[in-house]
Design a protein around this motif. Structure first.
Motif, PDB file in Angstrom:
ATOM      1  N   VAL A  87       0.840  -1.203   0.000  1.00  0.00           N
ATOM      2  CA  VAL A  87       0.000   0.000   0.000  1.00  0.00           C
ATOM      3  C   VAL A  87       0.874   1.252   0.000  1.00  0.00           C
ATOM      4  O   VAL A  87       0.627   2.202  -0.768  1.00  0.00           O
ATOM      5  CB  VAL A  87      -0.957   0.008   1.216  1.00  0.00           C
ATOM      6  N   MET A  88       1.901   1.269   0.850  1.00  0.00           N
ATOM      7  CA  MET A  88       2.783   2.435   0.912  1.00  0.00           C
ATOM      8  C   MET A  88       3.450   2.701  -0.432  1.00  0.00           C
ATOM      9  O   MET A  88       3.514   3.838  -0.908  1.00  0.00           O
ATOM     10  CB  MET A  88       3.841   2.227   2.002  1.00  0.00           C
ATOM     11  N   THR A 122       4.472   8.630  -5.245  1.00  0.00           N
ATOM     12  CA  THR A 122       4.461   9.327  -6.532  1.00  0.00           C
ATOM     13  C   THR A 122       5.177   8.543  -7.623  1.00  0.00           C
ATOM     14  O   THR A 122       4.884   8.710  -8.807  1.00  0.00           O
ATOM     15  CB  THR A 122       5.118  10.709  -6.382  1.00  0.00           C
ATOM     16  N   GLU A 123       6.126   7.661  -7.244  1.00  0.00           N
ATOM     17  CA  GLU A 123       6.868   6.882  -8.221  1.00  0.00           C
ATOM     18  C   GLU A 123       6.211   5.537  -8.521  1.00  0.00           C
ATOM     19  O   GLU A 123       6.578   4.861  -9.475  1.00  0.00           O
ATOM     20  CB  GLU A 123       8.308   6.641  -7.730  1.00  0.00           C
ATOM     21  N   ALA A 156      -1.096   3.780  -7.840  1.00  0.00           N
ATOM     22  CA  ALA A 156      -2.468   3.900  -7.359  1.00  0.00           C
ATOM     23  C   ALA A 156      -3.222   5.005  -8.079  1.00  0.00           C
ATOM     24  O   ALA A 156      -4.442   4.949  -8.221  1.00  0.00           O
ATOM     25  CB  ALA A 156      -2.484   4.158  -5.854  1.00  0.00           C
ATOM     26  N   THR A 157      -2.512   6.040  -8.522  1.00  0.00           N
ATOM     27  CA  THR A 157      -3.132   7.143  -9.260  1.00  0.00           C
ATOM     28  C   THR A 157      -2.080   7.706 -10.210  1.00  0.00           C
ATOM     29  O   THR A 157      -0.880   7.651  -9.914  1.00  0.00           O
ATOM     30  CB  THR A 157      -3.669   8.229  -8.299  1.00  0.00           C
ATOM     31  N   PRO A 158      -2.462   8.225 -11.360  1.00  0.00           N
ATOM     32  CA  PRO A 158      -1.471   8.572 -12.392  1.00  0.00           C
ATOM     33  C   PRO A 158      -0.462   9.636 -11.998  1.00  0.00           C
ATOM     34  O   PRO A 158       0.708   9.544 -12.356  1.00  0.00           O
ATOM     35  CB  PRO A 158      -2.333   9.053 -13.562  1.00  0.00           C
ATOM     36  N   ALA A 159      -0.900  10.663 -11.294  1.00  0.00           N
ATOM     37  CA  ALA A 159      -0.017  11.809 -11.058  1.00  0.00           C
ATOM     38  C   ALA A 159      -0.230  12.361  -9.655  1.00  0.00           C
ATOM     39  O   ALA A 159      -0.737  13.468  -9.480  1.00  0.00           O
ATOM     40  CB  ALA A 159      -0.270  12.891 -12.109  1.00  0.00           C
TER      41      ALA A 159
END
Length: 346
Positions: A140-141, A146-147, A162-165
């Motif tokens: 999860v971490m 961001t990477e 988890a999310t694009p940006a």
């Protein structure tokens, strides 16, 4: 002194799930207005007295209805969920409400075995998920970062995010009520919260172990912790005790294996006679709670913070209601937060 709130979205005998959610929405707005630090919702399943089944859904709703208070989970029970699903949910919450989202993670199922089986589905998730909890926590971490994380796939470099940006990530906390969770939080350098409201045993030992064994990390350079406590505050000590009685009866049923029911209203709880052998459970619940007048409650919170060396206490307002109360409200829970804030936050 910082104060925060834990909410299980309790369901009284006079309420629907919608009523309970409306009452908790109002409670969150009270906490936001009064200067409470954070507002966390729990994850429990198939319990007649608890409507908090999906923390990310609740957080999205409550964050949209408040302005500045941090919103989070207390917690997401990670063995019930795929790590990527949790990471995606909280990455989106952070994107929608940057700087306001806490992801508190726990290891318990938050339900009975039959419900756990139904929750985890046909994919074969079982008790090994508890054994794999430390790895899931790492996943999860990494996924929320961001990477992202690189996945081993033959002949290609595959990045999973988890999310694009992501511009920021939720604050991560490990929750627990045992030495295991304290030691894991220390080893991974995570902020840690002890569920004193539920256990009340081993609090000092767990916090001491966490602090003494803490390994600094990118998420926390030094130990960071607080604890939770059940609370009912009223104008008189007698009224506070009466408002807490339904919660005490519910905890007796939980600990003695009796069928669980919605939270009773005060008059119904007062009319019920508990067997003598259960009185000690009621006394134990009172002993580990904050109960009384505003001054008494404030003194109890200060004593608790001093005893366990924390500068933040998360109160779990467990007051029920009297007959005739608007079902979409929980005035005694609102009043608990208001009276405590007047003594400790003004």
């Amino acid at each position: 002194m910082r104060l925060s709130v834990l909410d299980l979205v309790p369901v009284r005998t006079d309420q629907t799930s919608g009523d309970a959610l409306a009452a908790s929405t109002q409670l969150a707005q009270v906490a936001d207005r009064l200067g409470y630090e954070r507002y966390w919702v729990a994850e429990h399943h198939n319990m007649p007295a608890v409507a908090a089944t999906s923390p990310p859904v609740l957080i999205a709703h409550l964050a949209a209805q408040t302005e500045r208070i941090r919103m989070g989970s207390g917690g997401v029970m990670l063995p019930n969920h795929a790590p990527l699903a949790v990471a995606e949910q909280f990455a989106l919450l952070e994107a929608a409400h940057p700087g306001r989202i806490d992801l508190g993670i726990g290891r318990a199922p938050g339900s009975d075995p039959v419900t756990s089986m139904a929750l985890r589905g046909a994919a074969g998730r079982d008790d090994t998920d508890v054994a794999n909890f430390p790895q899931y926590l790492d996943d999860v971490m990494a996924l929320m970062g961001t990477e992202g994380v690189q996945v081993a796939v033959p002949r290609q470099r595959y990045i999973l995010k988890a999310t694009p940006a992501a511009a920021s990530v939720p604050a991560l906390w490990l929750l627990g009520s045992s030495m295991y969770s304290a030691e894991l939080a220390a080893a991974k350098g995570l902020p840690y919260v002890f569920a004193h409201h539920f256990s009340g045993r081993g609090t000092a030992e767990a916090l001491q172990a966490y602090r003494s064994r803490f390994q600094p990390s990118e998420l926390a350079s030094e130990p960071r912790t607080f604890l939770t406590v059940n609370a009912v505050v009223a104008e008189t000590e007698q009224e506070a005790a009466a408002l807490m009685l339904p919660n005490l009866h519910m905890m007796v049923a939980l600990r003695t294996g009796q069928p669980l029911e919605p939270l009773a209203i005060v008059e119904d709880a007062e009319a019920r006679d508990l067997p003598p052998q259960h009185h000690s459970l009621v006394d134990a619940g009172l002993a580990r709670a904050v109960v009384g007048t505003p001054q008494q409650a404030a003194d109890q919170v200060r004593e608790l913070a001093g005893q366990f060396d924390v500068d933040e206490v998360m109160v779990h307002p467990v007051a029920s209601a009297r007959r005739g109360t608007d079902p979409a409200t929980s005035p005694a829970r609102d009043r608990t937060l208001e009276l405590l804030a007047k003594e400790l936050l003004d």
